[in-house]
Scaffold this motif. Sequence first.
Motif, mmCIF file in Angstrom:
data_model
loop_
_atom_site.group_PDB
_atom_site.id
_atom_site.type_symbol
_atom_site.label_atom_id
_atom_site.label_comp_id
_atom_site.label_asym_id
_atom_site.label_seq_id
_atom_site.Cartn_x
_atom_site.Cartn_y
_atom_site.Cartn_z
ATOM 1 N N ALA A 51 0.813 -1.214 0.000
ATOM 2 C CA ALA A 51 0.000 0.000 0.000
ATOM 3 C C ALA A 51 0.851 1.271 0.000
ATOM 4 N N ILE A 53 3.227 1.803 -2.079
ATOM 5 C CA ILE A 53 3.706 1.977 -3.451
ATOM 6 C C ILE A 53 2.489 2.114 -4.352
ATOM 7 N N SER A 54 2.523 3.081 -5.249
ATOM 8 C CA SER A 54 1.410 3.191 -6.197
ATOM 9 C C SER A 54 1.805 4.015 -7.405
ATOM 10 N N ASP A 55 1.378 3.560 -8.580
ATOM 11 C CA ASP A 55 1.449 4.411 -9.751
ATOM 12 C C ASP A 55 0.108 5.147 -9.869
ATOM 13 N N ASN A 57 -2.374 4.580 -11.665
ATOM 14 C CA ASN A 57 -3.495 3.642 -11.789
ATOM 15 C C ASN A 57 -3.803 2.898 -10.493
ATOM 16 N N GLY A 58 -2.974 3.096 -9.460
ATOM 17 C CA GLY A 58 -3.184 2.404 -8.197
ATOM 18 C C GLY A 58 -2.436 1.091 -8.086
ATOM 19 N N SER A 59 -1.612 0.763 -9.073
ATOM 20 C CA SER A 59 -0.860 -0.494 -9.060
ATOM 21 C C SER A 59 0.339 -0.412 -8.114
ATOM 22 N N SER A 60 0.517 -1.455 -7.335
ATOM 23 C CA SER A 60 1.611 -1.504 -6.359
ATOM 24 C C SER A 60 2.690 -2.516 -6.731
ATOM 25 N N ASP A 61 2.671 -3.002 -7.961
ATOM 26 C CA ASP A 61 3.588 -4.074 -8.338
ATOM 27 C C ASP A 61 4.842 -3.566 -9.040
ATOM 28 N N HIS A 62 5.442 -2.514 -8.470
ATOM 29 C CA HIS A 62 6.660 -1.920 -9.017
ATOM 30 C C HIS A 62 7.820 -2.089 -8.032
ATOM 31 N N ARG A 102 8.347 -3.328 -14.893
ATOM 32 C CA ARG A 102 7.851 -2.540 -13.759
ATOM 33 C C ARG A 102 8.950 -2.236 -12.745
#
Length: 138
Positions: A51, A53-55, A57-62, A102
């Motif tokens: 939570a 981490i976010s791009d 778009n709301g993605s945290s898989d970076h 990513r």
Amino acid sequence: MIDVYAPAGLFPDVHALATDLAATLKSVEQVPELQLFRANTAAFVHEVPAAAISDVNGSSDHVRVTVLTNQGALDRDKQLAAVRELSRVVAEHAGDASLVARTWVQLTEAYDGGWGIGGEALTNDGIVAAARAELSRQ
């Protein structure tokens, strides 16, 4: 110096990741096989809650990898190799080849004299002198 910021639990063995990243950067830099460089090329893995981490778009898989070298250590070919190879190592350790896309790698340089080893802020000439001194003891 390498800092990795990643979602907690992404890597099964963070110590192995840190070791491989340090070895990869040392290889890319093409520095001599000296204890000076082996002991002072290191990675720190910071696991954070997903939570945190976010791009957009709301993605945290970076994953973010920040590399700090002394000024001029990486010419353009080495910059390209560092980004490519560090991204590869991150994805490999996560067991997810798609993670390369990513993984963000930031290359930074310390200004001459802004790089400390052994409690001393060394200039590039000082690092070269320390390496030569170690070579002369071999």
